[in-house]
Design a protein around this motif. Structure first.
Motif, mmCIF file in Angstrom:
data_model
loop_
_atom_site.group_PDB
_atom_site.id
_atom_site.type_symbol
_atom_site.label_atom_id
_atom_site.label_comp_id
_atom_site.label_asym_id
_atom_site.label_seq_id
_atom_site.Cartn_x
_atom_site.Cartn_y
_atom_site.Cartn_z
ATOM 1 N N ALA A 93 -5.782 -10.238 2.001
ATOM 2 C CA ALA A 93 -5.551 -10.703 1.141
ATOM 3 C C ALA A 93 -4.790 -12.247 0.991
ATOM 4 O O ALA A 93 -5.356 -12.820 -0.242
ATOM 5 C CB ALA A 93 -4.009 -9.660 -0.553
ATOM 6 N N HIS A 136 -3.381 -6.048 -3.610
ATOM 7 C CA HIS A 136 -3.598 -6.763 -3.275
ATOM 8 C C HIS A 136 -5.098 -8.587 -3.933
ATOM 9 O O HIS A 136 -4.661 -8.856 -3.289
ATOM 10 C CB HIS A 136 -4.323 -6.653 -2.325
ATOM 11 N N GLU A 143 -12.464 -5.360 0.744
ATOM 12 C CA GLU A 143 -11.375 -4.624 -0.448
ATOM 13 C C GLU A 143 -12.258 -3.139 -0.703
ATOM 14 O O GLU A 143 -11.562 -1.353 -0.801
ATOM 15 C CB GLU A 143 -11.958 -4.921 -2.181
ATOM 16 N N LEU A 191 0.853 -0.968 -0.088
ATOM 17 C CA LEU A 191 -0.328 -0.218 0.191
ATOM 18 C C LEU A 191 1.290 1.403 0.081
ATOM 19 O O LEU A 191 0.525 2.422 -0.771
ATOM 20 C CB LEU A 191 -0.994 -0.264 1.277
ATOM 21 N N LEU A 218 -3.133 -0.355 8.416
ATOM 22 C CA LEU A 218 -4.177 -0.720 7.533
ATOM 23 C C LEU A 218 -3.186 -1.743 6.233
ATOM 24 O O LEU A 218 -4.149 -2.675 5.534
ATOM 25 C CB LEU A 218 -4.086 0.956 7.000
ATOM 26 N N SER A 219 -2.513 -1.263 5.849
ATOM 27 C CA SER A 219 -1.884 -2.171 5.485
ATOM 28 C C SER A 219 -1.344 -3.098 5.929
ATOM 29 O O SER A 219 -1.355 -4.551 4.884
ATOM 30 C CB SER A 219 -0.228 -1.399 5.226
ATOM 31 N N TRP A 276 -4.943 -5.010 5.563
ATOM 32 C CA TRP A 276 -5.132 -5.459 3.788
ATOM 33 C C TRP A 276 -4.526 -6.585 3.818
ATOM 34 O O TRP A 276 -4.808 -7.571 2.634
ATOM 35 C CB TRP A 276 -4.675 -4.637 3.202
ATOM 36 N N GLU A 277 -2.991 -6.651 3.226
ATOM 37 C CA GLU A 277 -1.684 -8.054 3.159
ATOM 38 C C GLU A 277 -2.883 -9.663 4.048
ATOM 39 O O GLU A 277 -2.910 -9.961 3.493
ATOM 40 C CB GLU A 277 -0.409 -7.542 3.800
#
Lengths: 200, 558
Positions: free
Chosen positions: B50, A61, B72, A16, B42-43, B46-47
């Motif tokens: 995923a 992602h 998403e 990100l 957040l990153s 999100w990872e």
């Protein structure tokens, strides 16, 4: 590729945090993607590119659909370039499933340092991991530099995309871009000028 | 209404944004740091998401595309909020912070909800067809592996226990509590509550066997619950709106298609299946319509039955092709309901007729009496002493029989009808049929010849007024009886002659006409009973001898 490059360049998957860099470099590279024969403005193409990069955070992602990789200068912890690789593209005549380099760009400061070679090599490896035998790409005919680099890396020219302008009389000559909108020719001219000018 | 849940760090961020927007600019560094921290968080989240999507595989992710895209979208929205906060440090416009704070307040709970939906999709996926079983099975594995805190297991047990408790309360308060399937559903829910209470007592130290035992019991109870609900739904869908359970199921399926709840294929299958039944009924009705009706009621109703069945068939054909809600579907449902209604009404009349068929009808008051009754249950008059038997389909109504809609049936009528049908089917020879007809025809001839000259004496001239009136009444009765006798004998003769014609032609129409005429004759003759008392003495002995099997002179004791 040189051993030296391999020592300081790192290729990794984008996160990100890389998205602002990728978006900015992509928009800066837009003029180089426009064929010289067309008269569409750089601005409108840039707007279109912005729209297509709107969901870049999501695409980072979605690893089953896209691989976004960045090249990082380990010495300076600075991003040098990126590559966006799409999977499951269907080859138009053979029907084979292959990957496709949607976009690749390198920072000006890192050009000529084989950064793109590392990116493409990693992209090919990822393509193989995803079960693809082939990786394709598209280059503007006017971007001779990119074309030569690609051939040197091992790409083969498989198809040539032809274009024609149409008008009331039928066939028209391509309009061409105004001088101030051109990218490659400007760079080429600037480089020639720099070579001719003696160093001070 | 409950307030949406905002995570703690997000709430901190919101509060900081609002504070700086109000003028507390000394907190900007704090905001920068927190924004950076949230960005990293957040990153990472999100990872992790995923990664979770990749672990589930392409097929699962495609099947739950909605949940994936929702997560998403919320991650993207949150990221954009952080960018908007970052833009403040360039533009120095407090509005950016206020706007970002507002968006975060909505995005944070939405993100949590979306992530929850994705996790639920994972947890409820498994080998069992019951999502709740997969949920507890997966959670149990998580507890045993240490991936899931036991508190989450306990919370899940408690929340599901509350759910079933509410179901039981609804059932107890419902008017449908006694209907088929509902008591069983209640019992299953109560048992599930008990099981969930036990499950809520587990600890992480419980063995795999303990968890597996819970899962086995849950599977059994879910199966019971599923069957109970299916029974209730089946009965509910079969009860209304028409008298036909099968038609009701088709209609309810049509309603479900209209409301977008089921695919049209479900309706097509039910309609086509019902059409097979209807077509058999149409064939049966066609056969019945070609045979002589047992009575006017049946003769009247069979065409109605046939027409109704054809309408139903056409309605089902339409329903077998509709693709969704619309006028075609509504029209077809209307036609089906109407057709079933008319069919039901016709069948009721026929059933009512069949119930009474074979009973003795009183010629005085037309009340239906049991076959062995000697006197009428309604008016206590003497009943004609006919021998009763089960009627076959060939009998027809004597249409002029004093307004009565049901027939008097005699032994001779049955013998003749059986012989005719037997001849038609090749069981009885022509010779035998003709002999039987001849015997009965001779009887009629005998009676006709002996009663041809029957007459009534004139009233003597010297009779006084009372005598004249009484005599005239007697004479009127007598004339009526003689008229009935003549007409009845003539009709019987005509019927027998028609049957002779049938023996030659083998035309069913001849047979039906012959039996009908003979029956008409019998009905007329049966009317004589009401004047029989007055005429017994006057009738020639030959009449008794001529048709002794059909009529018995009432004894003085009747």
């Amino acid at each position: 590729m040189t051993e030296e490059t391999r020592d300081w360049i790192e290729i990794r998957r984008a996160t990100l945090a890389d998205v602002p860099f990728i978006r900015q470099l992509a928009l800066e590279s837009v003029p180089y993607t426009i064929p010289e024969g067309r008269d569409v403005s750089n601005e409108s193409v840039r707007e279109r590119a912005e729209e297509s990069l709107k969901n870049l955070e999501i695409m980072v992602h979605r690893r089953r659909e896209v691989a976004i990789i960045v090249a990082v200068d380990k010495r300076e912890s600075r991003r040098a370039g990126y590559l966006i690789l799409e999977f499951k593209r269907v080859e138009e005549s053979t029907g084979e499933i292959q990957s496709y380099i949607f976009d690749v760009a390198v920072e000006q400061a890192y050009m000529g340092r084989f950064v793109v070679h590392h990116l493409v090599r990693e992209a090919a490896r990822i393509s193989h991991q995803m079960g693809h035998r082939y990786m394709s790409a598209t280059i503007s005919a006017s971007n001779q530099r990119a074309l030569l680099t690609a051939i040197k890396m091992g790409f083969e020219v498989e198809r040539l995309g032809m274009i024609m302008a149409c008008g009331p009389g039928g066939i028209e000559p391509m309009p061409g871009r105004p001088e101030e909108q051109r990218a490659h020719a400007v760079d080429r001219a600037r480089r020639r000028s720099q070579r001719r000018r003696p160093a001070r | 209404m409950t307030q949406p849940v905002v995570s703690g760090p997000t709430q901190q961020l919101i509060d900081l944004c609002n504070a700086i927007a109000r003028g507390e600019r000394q907190r900007e560094a704090e905001l920068q740091a927190l924004r950076q921290s949230r960005h990293e968080g957040l990153s990472a989240a999100w990872e992790a998401f995923a990664q979770s999507v990749e672990e589930q595989g392409e097929e699962f992710a495609d099947a739950h595309r909605v949940e994936v895209e929702q997560v998403e979208a919320q991650f993207l929205a949150y990221s954009q909020c952080l960018d908007q906060i970052g833009s403040y440090f360039t533009t120095r416009k407090p509005d950016a912070l206020t706007a970002a704070a507002g968006r975060l307040a909505a995005t944070s709970p939405a993100l949590l909800a979306a992530q929850g939906a994705w996790e639920a999709a994972i947890l409820t996926t498994g080998p069992s067809r019951f999502p709740i079983v997969n949920l507890f099975d997966n959670m149990g594995k998580g507890v045993r592996d240490g991936r899931l805190p036991i508190e989450r297991w306990i919370v899940a047990c408690e929340s599901h226990h509350d759910f079933y408790r509410n179901v039981v309360a609804e059932i107890d308060a419902s008017k449908s509590a006694g209907e088929a399937g509902v008591p069983q559903r209640r019992a299953a829910c109560v048992a599930l509550m008990s099981l969930l209470e036990e499950m809520g007592q587990v600890t992480a130290a419980c063995s795999k066997a303990d968890f597996d035992a819970f899962i086995e019991r849950m599977i059994g109870l879910q199966t019971d619950l599923e069957e109970a609900i299916a029974t209730f739904n089946y009965n509910a869908l079969s009860a209304t709106p028409t008298a036909s359970a099968e038609a009701n199921r088709v209609i309810h399926a049509a309603f479900a298609v209209r409301d977008g709840l089921v695919a049209p294929d479900v309706l097509h299958g039910l309609a086509d299946k019902m059409r097979q039944t209807v077509r058999v009924s149409i064939a049966d009705a066609g056969t019945a319509s070609r045979m002589t009706a047992e009575s006017a009621i049946v003769a009247e109703q069979i065409p109605i039955v046939t027409a109704s069945l054809q309408d139903i068939d056409q309605a089902l054909a339409l329903l077998g092709q509709v693709s969704g809600a619309g006028k075609d579907l509504d029209d077809a449902v209307g036609r089906l309901e109407d057709g079933v209604g008319r069919l039901d009404a016709a069948n009721r009349l026929i059933s009512q007729h069949n119930e009474n068929f074979g009973r003795v009808i009183c010629i005085h008051c037309q009340h239906f009496n049991p076959a062995d009754a000697r006197t009428c249950e309604s008016c206590q008059r003497v009943l004609p002493r006919f021998e009763q038997f089960e009627a076959s389909r060939g009998f027809v109504e004597g249409g002029e029989a004093a307004g009565a809609r049901e027939s008097v049936v005699t032994v001779t009528m049955k013998e003749l009808e059986d012989a005719c049908h037997g001849y038609e089917q090749g069981v009885v020879s022509r010779q035998a049929l003709l002999e039987l007809i001849a015997v009965n025809l001779q009887k009629v001839y005998n009676v006709q010849s002996r009663t041809r000259d029957l007459g009534l004496p004139d009233v003597p001239e010297e009779a006084n007024e009372w005598e004249r009136e009484t005599s005239q009444a007697f004479i009127d009765l007598g004339e009526e009886g003689l008229a009935l006798l003549a007409q009845g004998l003539q009709a019987c003769k005509a019927g027998l002659q028609q049957m002779q014609q049938f023996a030659q032609s083998r035309q069913l129409s001849d047979m039906h006409e012959g039996l009908r005429q003979y029956s008409d004759g019998v009905q007329k003759l049966s009317q004589i009973e009401r004047v029989a008392d007055a005429f017994v003495a006057a009738l020639p002995r030959a009449l008794d001898e001529g048709d002794a099997t059909d009529f018995a002179a009432p004894s003085s004791g009747d």
